[in-house]
Motif scaffolding. Structure first.
Motif, PDB file in Angstrom:
ATOM      1  N   ARG A  44      26.018 -61.218 -42.549  1.00  0.00           N
ATOM      2  CA  ARG A  44      26.643 -61.366 -43.874  1.00  0.00           C
ATOM      3  C   ARG A  44      27.927 -60.541 -44.030  1.00  0.00           C
ATOM      4  O   ARG A  44      28.294 -60.121 -45.127  1.00  0.00           O
ATOM      5  CB  ARG A  44      25.658 -61.027 -44.993  1.00  0.00           C
ATOM      6  N   GLU A 110      30.636 -65.845 -49.903  1.00  0.00           N
ATOM      7  CA  GLU A 110      29.719 -64.773 -50.257  1.00  0.00           C
ATOM      8  C   GLU A 110      29.511 -63.877 -49.044  1.00  0.00           C
ATOM      9  O   GLU A 110      29.167 -64.360 -47.961  1.00  0.00           O
ATOM     10  CB  GLU A 110      28.372 -65.335 -50.708  1.00  0.00           C
ATOM     11  N   ASP A 112      28.451 -59.530 -47.883  1.00  0.00           N
ATOM     12  CA  ASP A 112      28.119 -58.152 -48.259  1.00  0.00           C
ATOM     13  C   ASP A 112      29.276 -57.213 -47.957  1.00  0.00           C
ATOM     14  O   ASP A 112      29.333 -56.101 -48.481  1.00  0.00           O
ATOM     15  CB  ASP A 112      26.871 -57.694 -47.500  1.00  0.00           C
ATOM     16  N   LEU A 113      30.180 -57.662 -47.087  1.00  0.00           N
ATOM     17  CA  LEU A 113      31.356 -56.864 -46.736  1.00  0.00           C
ATOM     18  C   LEU A 113      32.409 -57.783 -46.146  1.00  0.00           C
ATOM     19  O   LEU A 113      32.090 -58.677 -45.350  1.00  0.00           O
ATOM     20  CB  LEU A 113      30.985 -55.775 -45.718  1.00  0.00           C
ATOM     21  N   PRO A 142      33.505 -54.891 -51.886  1.00  0.00           N
ATOM     22  CA  PRO A 142      33.179 -54.307 -50.573  1.00  0.00           C
ATOM     23  C   PRO A 142      34.125 -54.855 -49.513  1.00  0.00           C
ATOM     24  O   PRO A 142      33.901 -55.936 -48.949  1.00  0.00           O
ATOM     25  CB  PRO A 142      31.739 -54.755 -50.341  1.00  0.00           C
ATOM     26  N   VAL A 225      24.593 -54.617 -43.606  1.00  0.00           N
ATOM     27  CA  VAL A 225      25.262 -53.434 -44.144  1.00  0.00           C
ATOM     28  C   VAL A 225      24.283 -52.352 -44.555  1.00  0.00           C
ATOM     29  O   VAL A 225      24.646 -51.168 -44.632  1.00  0.00           O
ATOM     30  CB  VAL A 225      26.177 -53.808 -45.329  1.00  0.00           C
ATOM     31  N   LYS A 229      24.989 -48.505 -43.885  1.00  0.00           N
ATOM     32  CA  LYS A 229      24.926 -47.472 -44.919  1.00  0.00           C
ATOM     33  C   LYS A 229      23.990 -46.334 -44.505  1.00  0.00           C
ATOM     34  O   LYS A 229      24.145 -45.193 -44.941  1.00  0.00           O
ATOM     35  CB  LYS A 229      24.437 -48.084 -46.236  1.00  0.00           C
TER      36      LYS A 229
END
Length: 461
Positions: A44, A110, A112-113, A142, A225, A229
């Motif tokens: 993603r 779409e 996540d980063l 992000p 991600v 993190k």
């Protein structure tokens, strides 16, 4: 003048021209912006490229398509947005074009980063990509950026730039407590290594087997991600390669005070894999008894399969290659050589490393080959040009049997000339379709044995 003498002089002229122009025939890596594959290898995560028309597509076709036909995944291939910079952006700058592209990408994609990567055009004209990305970061988007113009280096260099960008701009500072038994793994170059997905999955499996919680970071086994993190809270970093990932681990040590373990040789087969796992267990302070139970279980299964294989080997040993050559990046070159010499008893003929590793790592790589076994020491060569590589192979004496060559699609005609066998193990691999195949660890070694001897038997038919 004979035809042979004329051909030799012609070839020497070509070599001289190559030396003057620094041109390379049949290249075995891509330019720095090909690290877009390092971004889309994270679940993603979608790269955005600020480069000339066709750059992103060429990287996909070279590194991901005609290299095991791996596909583009969620964020790669045809998904990758690009500014496709033209003369207008060269003259007036491309920052507004990039700003528009990022905004449009956020509307239709779409992720996540998002990772913005620059090409030669934007880096040469001096676009302030950081300021454009900063605008979106301040809005809570992000997104990070890495300057990956082609003159920065190849895709190995770009990989380190992308990972550092994500760590510094997205993961950020973290002073939270460390989680004992958690490891971040830095190893193969995604997509460039044809078998990276399966190999990383096997690495995660065996490390979890001895009691670790593994942030594998790339591939289908990664949690995306969320794992990135969690990088600062890991107990330590594991660099499982001759050199790739070392700069990242050094940066993490400085940034978060994290220790790292560097294991230069990716393990293939029971002997090497068990030794590797015991080294990790010792470094991490894990439960040795629990780890040994896993190791013994894996070894028992591995050697039962080898027992079945021994009937074939005993019957056909006379027709199997006695010597081999490996042409490829240092990670697989070293791993394969260690396995072939120590566990199969095949003799190394010529070993050529092709990814142009930084000078500061080369002596360490040479030393690994000099100590490949207790009684075997080999010298490795660093060469990028396929014409020169093939000349080196032609000049190598492989004994009275045809050799087996571990190389790429570029070696197929050469192998026919030598009447040998070829196993494609690196970029480009245009005669392999790869989904989840692995050649490392316990299970991967069995798959590699199947591939080696199926290829050998087929070649002699």
């Amino acid at each position: 003048m004979s035809h042979g003498e004329g051909l030799r002089q012609s070839q020497e002229a070509v070599i001289g021209k190559t030396q003057k122009t620094n041109s390379i025939q049949q290249i075995r890596y891509a330019c720095s912006i090909a690290a877009l594959h390092s971004a889309c290898a994270i679940p993603r995560v979608i790269p955005i490229t600020h480069c000339g028309p066709g750059c992103a597509d060429k990287q996909f076709m070279n590194v991901a398509f005609y290299n095991g036909f791996q596909g583009g995944g969620y964020g790669g291939g045809a998904v990758v947005p690009s500014t496709n910079a033209t003369e207008k952006e060269v003259v007036f700058g491309g920052m507004e074009r990039l700003r528009e592209l990022i905004a449009a990408s956020l509307e239709v994609l779409e992720a996540d980063l998002f990772v913005v990567l620059t090409g030669c055009i934007s880096d040469l004209v001096g676009d302030d990509v950081g300021s454009v990305v900063k605008e979106f970061q301040l809005r809570g988007v992000p997104i990070v950026y890495a300057e990956t113009g082609g003159f920065k280096g190849n895709n190995f260099t770009g990989h380190e730039l992308v990972t550092r960008a994500i760590i510094d701009q997205f993961v950020g500072d973290d002073e939270g407590p460390r989680d004992s038994g958690v490891v971040n793994v830095w190893s193969l170059l995604p997509f460039h290594n044809t078998f990276w997905r399966g190999d990383l999955a096997e690495m995660k499996r065996i490390l979890e087997g001895v009691g670790l919680q593994v942030n594998i970071l790339f591939g289908h086994e990664s949690r995306g991600v969320a794992e990135w993190k969690g990088i600062p809270r890991a107990q330590f970093n594991l660099v499982l390669s001759p050199w790739l990932g070392l700069e990242t681990a050094e940066h993490l040590q400085e940034k978060y005070g994290q220790p790292y373990l560097h294991v230069p040789v990716i393990p293939i087969g029971a002997k090497q894999t068990s030794a590797f796992l015991r080294q990790v267990v010792e470094f991490a302070g894990l439960d040795r008894e629990k780890a040994e139970q896993f190791i013994q279980k894996e070894e028992n299964t591995y050697y039962r399969y080898l027992e079945d294989f021994s009937d074939f080997y005993a019957e056909y040993w006379w027709g199997l290659p006695a010597q081999f050559a490996v042409i490829g990046d240092s990670a697989y070159n070293l791993a394969l050589t260690k396995f072939l010499v120590n566990q199969l008893g095949v003799i190394p003929g010529k070993l050529i490393i092709t990814e142009n590793p930084p000078e500061r790592f080369r002596e360490g790589i040479r030393e690994q080959f000099r100590t490949i076994a207790d009684d075997v020491s080999v010298e490795v060569e660093f060469e990028e040009d396929s014409w020169r590589i093939h000349q080196l192979i032609r000049q190598t004496y492989f004994g009275h049997k045809p050799p087996i060559i571990f190389g790429t699609t570029w070696e197929r005609d050469l192998v026919k000339e030598l009447k040998g066998a070829i196993v494609e193990v690196g970029f480009p691999a245009s005669y392999e379709v790869v989904l989840s195949r692995s050649y490392v660890g316990y299970r991967g070694a069995l798959t590699l044995l199947e591939k080696i001897y199926t290829t050998t038997v087929s070649a002699s038919a």
